[in-house]
Write a protein that holds these residues in place. Structure first.
Motif, short mmCIF file in Angstrom:
data_model
loop_
_atom_site.label_atom_id
_atom_site.label_comp_id
_atom_site.label_asym_id
_atom_site.label_seq_id
_atom_site.Cartn_x
_atom_site.Cartn_y
_atom_site.Cartn_z
N GLN A 1 0.65 -1.39 0.11
CA GLN A 1 0.03 0.02 0.02
C GLN A 1 0.83 1.23 0.00
O GLN A 1 1.89 1.16 0.57
CB GLN A 1 -1.01 -0.04 1.55
CG GLN A 1 -1.81 -1.08 1.44
CD GLN A 1 -2.71 -1.06 2.74
OE1 GLN A 1 -3.56 -0.23 2.84
NE2 GLN A 1 -2.45 -1.73 3.76
N PHE A 2 0.53 2.26 -0.75
CA PHE A 2 1.09 3.42 -0.81
C PHE A 2 0.19 4.65 -0.69
O PHE A 2 -0.98 4.42 -1.21
CB PHE A 2 1.82 3.73 -2.19
CG PHE A 2 2.93 2.79 -2.49
CD1 PHE A 2 3.62 2.08 -1.58
CD2 PHE A 2 3.29 2.52 -3.82
CE1 PHE A 2 4.48 1.32 -2.20
CE2 PHE A 2 3.99 1.76 -4.48
CZ PHE A 2 4.85 0.92 -3.43
N LEU A 3 0.48 5.43 0.57
CA LEU A 3 -0.82 6.44 1.03
C LEU A 3 0.25 7.79 1.08
O LEU A 3 1.21 7.88 1.82
CB LEU A 3 -1.15 6.03 2.23
CG LEU A 3 -2.04 6.70 3.00
CD1 LEU A 3 -3.09 5.63 3.91
CD2 LEU A 3 -1.54 7.81 3.80
N ASP A 4 -0.32 8.81 0.74
CA ASP A 4 0.10 10.27 0.64
C ASP A 4 -0.93 10.75 1.69
O ASP A 4 -2.15 10.94 1.30
CB ASP A 4 0.06 10.94 -0.78
CG ASP A 4 1.10 10.35 -1.51
OD1 ASP A 4 2.02 9.45 -0.97
OD2 ASP A 4 1.26 10.95 -2.58
N PHE A 5 -0.50 11.41 2.62
CA PHE A 5 -1.26 11.98 3.70
C PHE A 5 -0.97 13.72 3.75
O PHE A 5 0.29 13.97 4.12
CB PHE A 5 -1.28 11.33 4.94
CG PHE A 5 -1.95 11.90 6.04
CD1 PHE A 5 -3.41 11.39 6.09
CD2 PHE A 5 -1.74 12.90 6.86
CE1 PHE A 5 -4.24 11.74 7.15
CE2 PHE A 5 -2.67 13.43 7.91
CZ PHE A 5 -3.92 12.88 7.99
N ALA A 6 -1.75 14.37 3.82
CA ALA A 6 -1.54 15.73 3.74
C ALA A 6 -2.21 16.34 5.10
O ALA A 6 -3.40 16.12 5.45
CB ALA A 6 -2.30 16.53 2.64
#
Length: 249
Positions: free
Chosen positions: A212-217
């Motif tokens: 899983q790849f996740l970008d969190f702002a």
């Protein structure tokens, strides 16, 4: 000239000011989870689906499925919240995780995000999410879940490159079976200009069968999510296309 009384008054003033300054400060709003907040994602999802005209022989051999893909728009929203001392719970409908193993006609899932203190966010899904939500609703304000599991930890602030958390603790040394903060990236999500202080962190969760790849702002939430299985076809790659809160104009 030494004046004990003056020193005492000075120290008292310093502690009074510091105490009031901290009392007036608010915890950082890393993940906005007020009721009515929503995120809308769009992207391609690949999966296996039964062939429309599969033969009996194909079914017998277990090859009656074919590769398919859809470009989907998916909504995640906070439908209810609950506050307890040191605990905040948000009941979520839908999420990018729904599309990790997608089937045509699949409904949005149920999730619960539990913030413990100001820095740690736990995620539960399906039956476990609804059961914990019901338990929180029926409990008094002193109740704190006693079965919080490291494997359910989805965010642990502050995030810095190289940090590992959650998952299988035995895998932390290898940076597998746990979340890893790979670093930071530019703000490319819609409306980024409204969040000048937001930081986008890139997180990964790798196992032998999938990733899983996740970008969190910070201040916004998940702005990109992708999943890939290393065997049976199950892939999705989503980007945030819209975000709003109950207070959005």
């Amino acid at each position: 000239m030494y004046i004990p009384g003056a020193i005492t008054l000075l120290l008292a003033a310093i502690f009074w000011f510091s105490g009031n300054a901290f009392a007036d400060s608010k915890p950082p709003n890393y993940f906005p989870l007020d009721k009515g907040t929503y995120w809308i994602y769009r992207g391609e999802t690949k999966f296996l689906a039964p062939k429309k005209n599969a033969t009996d022989e194909e079914k017998h051999k277990g090859v009656a499925n074919e590769k398919q893909s859809e470009v989907l728009t998916w909504k995640m929203e906070v439908v209810d919240t609950l506050l307890r001392p040191n605990i905040f719970a948000a009941l979520i409908k839908g999420g990018p995780w729904d599309l990790a193993w997608y089937e045509p006609g699949k409904a949005r899932g149920d999730y619960l995000i539990l913030r413990v203190g100001d820095l740690r966010y736990y995620q539960y899904s399906g039956k476990a999410a609804l059961e914990l939500w019901a338990k929180l609703q029926a409990s008094d304000e002193r109740f704190i879940p006693s079965d919080l599991e490291e494997g359910e930890l989805m965010l642990d602030f502050p995030l810095v490159a190289g940090k590992v958390f959650g998952g299988d603790l035995s895998g932390l040394i290898r940076s597998r079976y746990c979340w890893v903060v790979e670093g930071e990236s530019g703000k490319t999500f819609p409306g980024a200009e409204k969040f000048p202080n937001s930081v986008v962190y890139n997180l990964t969760y790798r196992t032998s069968p999938d990733h899983q790849f996740l970008d969190f702002a910070t201040g916004v939430g998940i702005v990109a999510y992708s999943y890939g299985h290393h065997g049976t076809l199950a892939e999705t790659a989503l980007q945030l296309i819209d975000f709003g809160t109950a207070h959005s104009p």
